[in-house]
Structure formats: structure tokens, C-alpha cells
Design an enzyme around this catalytic site. Structure first.
Site, PDB file in Angstrom:
ATOM      1  N   ASP A   9       2.631  36.490  41.227  1.00 23.40           N
ATOM      2  CA  ASP A   9       2.500  35.456  41.771  1.00 23.40           C
ATOM      3  C   ASP A   9       2.094  35.275  43.531  1.00 23.40           C
ATOM      4  O   ASP A   9       2.091  36.511  44.279  1.00 23.40           O
ATOM      5  CB  ASP A   9       2.965  34.097  41.432  1.00 23.40           C
ATOM      6  CG  ASP A   9       4.543  34.523  41.017  1.00 23.40           C
ATOM      7  OD1 ASP A   9       5.103  34.866  42.409  1.00 23.40           O
ATOM      8  OD2 ASP A   9       5.552  33.455  40.994  1.00 23.40           O
ATOM      9  N   GLU A  10       2.264  34.321  44.042  1.00 25.80           N
ATOM     10  CA  GLU A  10       2.757  34.396  45.302  1.00 25.80           C
ATOM     11  C   GLU A  10       3.999  35.007  45.783  1.00 25.80           C
ATOM     12  O   GLU A  10       4.026  35.126  47.105  1.00 25.80           O
ATOM     13  CB  GLU A  10       2.125  33.131  46.959  1.00 25.80           C
ATOM     14  CG  GLU A  10       1.389  32.491  45.629  1.00 25.80           C
ATOM     15  CD  GLU A  10       0.812  31.872  44.398  1.00 25.80           C
ATOM     16  OE1 GLU A  10      -0.566  32.102  43.775  1.00 25.80           O
ATOM     17  OE2 GLU A  10       1.510  32.196  43.994  1.00 25.80           O
ATOM     18  N   GLY A  45       1.495  58.431  41.365  1.00 25.50           N
ATOM     19  CA  GLY A  45       0.331  57.794  39.543  1.00 25.50           C
ATOM     20  C   GLY A  45       0.895  58.073  38.888  1.00 25.50           C
ATOM     21  O   GLY A  45       0.278  58.220  38.194  1.00 25.50           O
ATOM     22  N   HIS A  95       8.345  46.829  37.786  1.00 24.26           N
ATOM     23  CA  HIS A  95       8.961  47.165  38.627  1.00 24.26           C
ATOM     24  C   HIS A  95       9.985  47.838  38.013  1.00 24.26           C
ATOM     25  O   HIS A  95      10.693  46.599  36.696  1.00 24.26           O
ATOM     26  CB  HIS A  95       9.848  45.300  39.316  1.00 24.26           C
ATOM     27  CG  HIS A  95      10.749  45.452  40.347  1.00 24.26           C
ATOM     28  ND1 HIS A  95      10.501  45.535  40.845  1.00 24.26           N
ATOM     29  CD2 HIS A  95      11.831  45.419  39.816  1.00 24.26           C
ATOM     30  CE1 HIS A  95      12.054  45.822  42.440  1.00 24.26           C
ATOM     31  NE2 HIS A  95      12.809  45.256  41.269  1.00 24.26           N
ATOM     32  N   ASP A 116       8.171  39.930  42.987  1.00 28.51           N
ATOM     33  CA  ASP A 116       8.407  39.726  41.957  1.00 28.51           C
ATOM     34  C   ASP A 116       8.765  38.332  40.865  1.00 28.51           C
ATOM     35  O   ASP A 116      10.174  38.478  40.693  1.00 28.51           O
ATOM     36  CB  ASP A 116       9.998  40.501  41.997  1.00 28.51           C
ATOM     37  CG  ASP A 116       9.514  42.390  42.473  1.00 28.51           C
ATOM     38  OD1 ASP A 116       8.535  42.567  42.129  1.00 28.51           O
ATOM     39  OD2 ASP A 116      10.322  42.323  42.965  1.00 28.51           O
TER      40      ASP A 116
END
Length: 207
Positions: free
Chosen positions: A147-148, A12, A110, A151
Site C-alpha cells: 500500500d502507500e 533475483g 520482507h 511494509d
């Protein structure tokens, strides 16, 4: 006030960066409503509790099927009235129904300059191992909407980090976190919380 759910899988550190930024006032008009981990006993849950934030564990292993887990996770987030879902090192595939319900309201960090070293299989140290193997001189981090794809969502912010000659995957990972990840994730949240982000034709426009 933007209500945030932070999803985590490990220590975390990005969560801590968000907590610190809210306390310091560099993130405004936002609060973390809940921290959700797919792993019990990870330090991220302790970080949340130490900050007075509700923390819970929802693990796919606890459910009879991935479909049931997906439904429970999605329902938990929707029922709490969450405005923004933040993936801070969450190593679980996001349910399609959650992505649909939260279009351009889920963000991820990322550890590379997308489109380099991203996509399926590129996470954690693997990203930095591949960057060093390829011999790049500059790497960094990207904060993007989810989104689907993997990245592939609209890029919000990127920050470059120089690769040093004596870098190891571990040292590079640490520097990318310190110099890029912990800076652009809070910055992106603040932009969203203050309605300064718009997605136009799949690209992010900062107002």
C-alpha cells in the site's frame, strides 16, 4: 491465467524461486509475463532470459525526472495487461499511481516478521543486523500486499526462522531466504492465482 510482472534490483533469488515453483507445478494458473529491473546487468535479468521470459531494464536514471519514470513504469505494466506485480527485492519506491491502479495486486517479500524490523531503512542485510543486535531468538519473512506506506500493507503469509547463536547477518539472511522467503512468496502467488485470497477490512482472509 494470472499474468505476473516481477520487479527486481539484484541477483533475483526470489525470482528464481518463483520460476522453479511454476515449473514444478507448485504455482498453478500463473505465468511470468515480464521481469523488470531498475539496474542494468544484474543477474536477475539473466535468470529471466534463461527461463525464456522477457526481461527489460527501466532505470530512474534514464529519465529526466522521477515523475516520468513513474509514468513509464506504470504504463508498461498496465499496457501489458499484468494481473499481479511481484516485488522480488525491488529497491525503488513504487509509484503512487501504480499502487492506486493495482490495489491489493502488488505483493512484496520482507525478510522479517512484520511489524518487527520493517519500515523505512530496513532492507537487505540491515534487517538481519538489527535482528541480531536486538537479540531476537526468532525471525523470518513476511509476504504482504503493498500500500502507500512502507511494509504496512495487509499480511498474506509469514514464516518463522530460528536464530542460531553463531549467526552473522549474512548467514541469517541466507537461512531466512532458504527457509522462508523462497517458500511463502510462491505460496502466496499460488493462492492469488487460484482466487483463494480476499482482503476484508485490511486483513487477508485465505479461502
Amino acid at each position: 491465467m494470472l499474468k505476473i510482472a516481477v520487479l527486481v534490483s539484484g541477483g533475483g533469488t526470489n525470482l528464481q524461486a518463483i520460476i522453479d515453483a511454476i515449473e514444478a507445478g507448485t504455482i498453478t494458473n500463473a505465468q511470468i509475463d515480464v521481469v523488470i529491473s531498475n539496474n542494468p546487468g544484474v543477474y536477475a535479468l539473466e535468470r529471466a532470459k534463461n527461463a525464456g521470459i522477457e526481461a527489460m531494464c527501466l532505470s530512474p536514471k534514464e529519465f529526466e525526472s522521477r515523475e516520468i519514470f513513474n509514468d513509464v513504469l506504470t504504463k508498461t505494466i498496465i499496457d501489458r495487461g499484468i494481473d499481479l506485480v511481484v516485488l522480488a527485492g525491488f529497491l525503488v519506491i513504487i509509484p503512487p499511481q501504480l499502487i492506486k491502479a493495482y490495489k491489493n495486486r502488488i505483493i512484496n517479500i520482507h525478510p522479517s516478521l512484520i511489524p518487527s524490523f520493517c519500515g523505512t531503512g530496513f532492507y537487505g542485510l540491515k534487517v538481519h543486523e538489527e535482528a541480531l543486535k536486538r537479540g531476537v531468538k526468532v525471525t523470518g519473512a513476511t509476504c504482504h500486499f503493498v500500500d502507500e506506506g512502507t511494509d504496512t500493507g495487509p499480511i498474506i503469509l509469514q514464516k518463522a526462522v530460528c536464530v542460531e547463536p553463531d549467526d552473522t547477518p549474512k548467514s541469517l539472511q541466507q537461512r531466512v531466504m532458504e527457509q522462508a522467503e523462497w517458500k511463502i512468496m510462491p505460496q502466496a502467488i499460488d493462492l492469488i492465482a487460484n482466487d483463494r485470497i480476499e482482503v476484508v477490512d485490511g486483513r487477508v482472509v485465505i479461502k
